[in-house]
Motif scaffolding. Structure first.
Motif, short mmCIF file in Angstrom:
data_model
loop_
_atom_site.label_atom_id
_atom_site.label_comp_id
_atom_site.label_asym_id
_atom_site.label_seq_id
_atom_site.Cartn_x
_atom_site.Cartn_y
_atom_site.Cartn_z
N ALA A 81 15.33 -2.31 -58.64
CA ALA A 81 14.29 -3.34 -58.67
C ALA A 81 13.51 -3.36 -57.36
N GLY A 82 14.20 -3.18 -56.25
CA GLY A 82 13.52 -3.15 -54.97
C GLY A 82 12.58 -1.98 -54.83
N ARG A 84 11.13 -0.42 -57.35
CA ARG A 84 9.99 -0.64 -58.26
C ARG A 84 8.95 -1.58 -57.65
N ARG A 85 9.40 -2.55 -56.84
CA ARG A 85 8.45 -3.45 -56.20
C ARG A 85 7.56 -2.71 -55.19
N ASN A 89 2.83 -0.33 -55.35
CA ASN A 89 2.31 -1.48 -54.61
C ASN A 89 2.05 -1.09 -53.15
N HIS A 119 2.03 -5.93 -60.22
CA HIS A 119 2.37 -6.20 -58.82
C HIS A 119 1.70 -7.45 -58.26
N CYS A 170 -3.64 -1.54 -55.63
CA CYS A 170 -2.89 -2.55 -54.87
C CYS A 170 -2.95 -2.31 -53.36
#
Length: 685
Positions: A81-82, A84-85, A89, A119, A170
């Motif tokens: 998850a980290g 993917r953030r 982005n 994002h 982004c």
């Protein structure tokens, strides 16, 4: 602290045949606002290094050692998850092939909105405005209209701009660009690279530029890391590396590059062999099996990275300048200096040829439309010569090639072979004469039937023309495989078991099966590494001498044609705009379009860096081409006369170098200098 620090990174991929280590103990750093070039052959680990940084690895793949620190955070310790953030982005990636990376079932707008809303959690209206903003930022014409377009409706250059826009939506701190211009024309490539440079400065981005093109590296990278066999073998500031390469692999890459100053009478330098399979390798220099300077230490020990100057280090036991032997001591074949290729009469003639492809009407009972692929082209191909045809995608090069071998019929005009037009031949006569005209297609992987063995593929033209007995065909296959440099056991294998360069050799053997007089090669090396390009170009020239071939080579690579071709025809939007010897066309281009193409070539010399792309804009539509001179919409010298009169292809005072321009250029230009677009007979616009 650097924005990105990679220390001792190791990546492994578990496969059926063993554990592959495509990235092995890789260390480098990238500062904010800096461009690091990662260069090397296919299979060297460049792309996998970029994918490892953002943990976008294939099934069975994982980073198993070392660290990747981005903006103070070790990415190897983050959960999925980290990562993917961050991915998309703060770290974005531009993939090599935009056509396969973009979803063909979704509009450009929906794909841009998706990246923004994941994002930034904005509304659809905010996402739309941001999409228009970034499309405008990357120079997309009419950006708001493009939101409703699908990928297949855009040109290659436009699709690449969309990929860049998705990466920038982004405003990432780091952009990983994986071969962003490999399949693009030299003019579009120059625009895309200039765009990346401008965006880097405007957004203070760091860029990791992955490529095998040393000319691109020279003009757009601040520092360079050379990769081979999953490891970095040399890294240095760009100017230092080009002025004083130390590792023998780096030296070999430079030797293999075709440029505008090569001696056409000497074969290109090549790197023998192929990159290693990265499975179960023990201690050794991985380049040793291909290196002419390798010693026993190279075969039994891992060479460490050694600093030899500020920011310059290499991993070589016998670096450049320490052993006997030099770049000139390569044993390359020298061709006969008084080569008289093309002095005989024409073997093929294109006689005022037009080719139009019909399109469906956009509305019921609407007017008929057509793509004007070729418009009024006349030229001849002389026996024994290599004729190069160059131009941007969509200019009609491939259509001309297909008409030369009878795969397409002209809408108007005619193509003649040895004095007889194709339409004047009977059906059986034409089929027999087709033996003398063969074509090598651009994509060898798609052109070779994956269900047939190499022996069947090479023998198929013989079977189709009822030539020889079964035993005779087997003997011919064996002879041809030997001629193109493939081992005898290649006959029983299938196309997918070979590299790109080897598949191109198979395609060449197949084209030679019927002993043709003319071979039309459509972009024969466009997708290959520079070292493999050199091997194929040398092979083409040796086969030309051995079998007495005449070549028509279609390419957007001007450096390649400068080396390979005796004469060059320059095409723009269906018309032939310049025709002359390679020395005439490159030494003193007469058409502004030719001059712009030459000025766009990325030169492998950082001291000759060009700040602007000469040919701006996109190629106009071939459905509704401009009136008069079709280049006028992009020409800095265009006048009202150019919009009203179609310029004729006329020779110069010596009767050789022909140009279709109302205001032809004059004067020679040293290689690397900017072209002075001052036309003959017109002092100002």
């Amino acid at each position: 602290m650097s924005l990105l620090e990679v220390n001792g990174m190791r990546t492994e991929i578990v496969t059926r045949t063993g554990t592959v280590r495509p990235v092995d103990d890789v260390t480098f750093r990238v500062e904010a606002g800096e461009t690091l070039g990662l260069v090397g052959e296919s299979g060297s680990g460049k792309t996998m290094t970029g994918m490892s940084i953002i943990r976008l690895l294939p099934p069975g793949g994982a980073v198993v050692g070392g660290s990747v620190t981005f903006d103070g955070v070790d990415l190897t310790t983050l959960d999925d998850a980290g990562v993917r953030r961050l991915r998309g982005n703060e770290i974005a990636m531009i993939s090599q092939d935009p056509m396969t990376s973009l979803n063909p079932t979704r509009t450009i707008g929906s794909q841009l909105r998706e990246a923004y809303r994941i994002h930034r959690a904005g509304s659809r209206r905010e996402a739309d405005e941001r999409a228009v903003e970034v499309l405008d930022l990357v120079g997309m014409p009419r950006p708001r209209e493009r939101l409703s377009a699908f990928p297949h409706e855009l040109s290659g250059g436009m699709r690449q701009r969309v990929m860049i826009a998705i990466g920038l939506v982004c405003e990432p701190k780091l952009l990983i660009a994986d071969e962003p211009t490999t399949a693009l024309d030299v003019s579009i490539q120059a625009q895309i690279l200039q765009l990346l440079d401008e965006l880097k400065q405007r957004l203070s981005m760091a860029v990791v530029l992955i490529t095998h093109d040393m000319g691109v590296i020279a003009g757009h990278a601040d520092r360079v890391a050379v990769m081979y066999g999953g490891r970095i073998v040399e890294q240095a500031p760009t100017a230092t590396l080009f002025a004083d390469p130390q590792h023998r692999y780096t030296e070999a890459l430079f030797e293999s590059m075709p440029d505008l100053e090569l001696d056409r009478q000497v074969d290109l330098a090549t790197i023998p062999g192929t990159p290693p399979r990265l499975v179960g390798l023990g201690p050794m220099c991985r380049f040793a099996p291909r290196c002419r300077f390798a010693g026993e230490d190279c075969r039994t020990l891992d060479p460490p990275l050694v600093a030899v100057g500020p920011g310059h280090e290499h991993a070589c036991f016998h670096p450049r300048g320490t052993d006997a032997g030099s770049a000139d001591d390569l044993g390359r074949r020298r061709l006969t200096p008084d080569r008289t290729a093309g002095s005989a009469g024409p073997v093929l003639e294109v006689l005022d040829v037009h080719k139009r492809f019909g399109l469906r009407a956009t509305r019921l009972f609407g007017p008929k439309r057509a793509v004007h692929a070729v418009s009024g082209v006349s030229l001849d191909v002389r026996a024994g010569e290599t004729l190069g045809i160059v131009g941007e995608s969509g200019c009609g090069k491939t259509t001309i090639g297909r008409m030369l071998v009878g795969l397409e019929d002209p809408t108007e005009g005619a193509v003649a072979f040895e004095g007889q037009t194709f339409r004047g031949m009977g059906r059986l006569t034409f089929r027999r004469r087709r033996r003398d005209l063969q074509m090598m297609f651009q994509d060898s992987a798609a052109a070779l039937d994956p269900r047939m063995s190499v022996a069947e593929l090479v023998a198929e033209p013989l079977v189709a023309q009822h030539v020889g007995t079964r035993a005779g065909r087997r003997a011919t296959v064996t002879e041809l495989l030997e001629a193109v440099g493939l081992p005898p056991d290649a006959a029983d294998r299938y196309p997918h078991e070979f590299s790109g360069g080897q598949r191109q050799r198979i395609a060449m053997a197949r084209a030679l099966a019927l002993r043709p007089k003319v071979v039309v090669a459509d972009e024969p090396v466009s997708a290959l590494d520079i070292s493999v390009q050199a091997q194929i170009l040398n092979l083409m020239r040796s086969l030309q001498d051995r079998f007495g071939l005449t070549y028509v080579v279609i390419s957007h690579d001007l450096s390649l044609l400068k080396y390979l071709a005796d004469r060059i025809g320059v095409m723009y939007l269906g018309r032939l705009v310049e025709l002359g010897t390679s020395e005439e066309v490159y030494g003193a281009p007469r058409h502004p379009y030719t001059a712009g193409l030459i000025q766009s070539i990325p030169l492998p010399d950082p001291t000759l860096r060009r700040s602007t792309a000469v040919l701006g804009g996109e190629l106009p539509s071939a459905v509704d081409p401009p009136s008069g001179c079709r280049f006028r919409t992009r020409c800095p010298l265009a006048t009202d006369r150019c919009a009203e009169e179609v310029p004729l292809l006329l020779p110069d005072d010596d009767g050789h170098h022909a140009v279709a321009c109302h205001y032809p250029l004059t004067g020679a230009r040293p290689v690397g200098e900017h072209l002075d677009l001052q036309p003959q007979g017109m002092e100002h616009r």
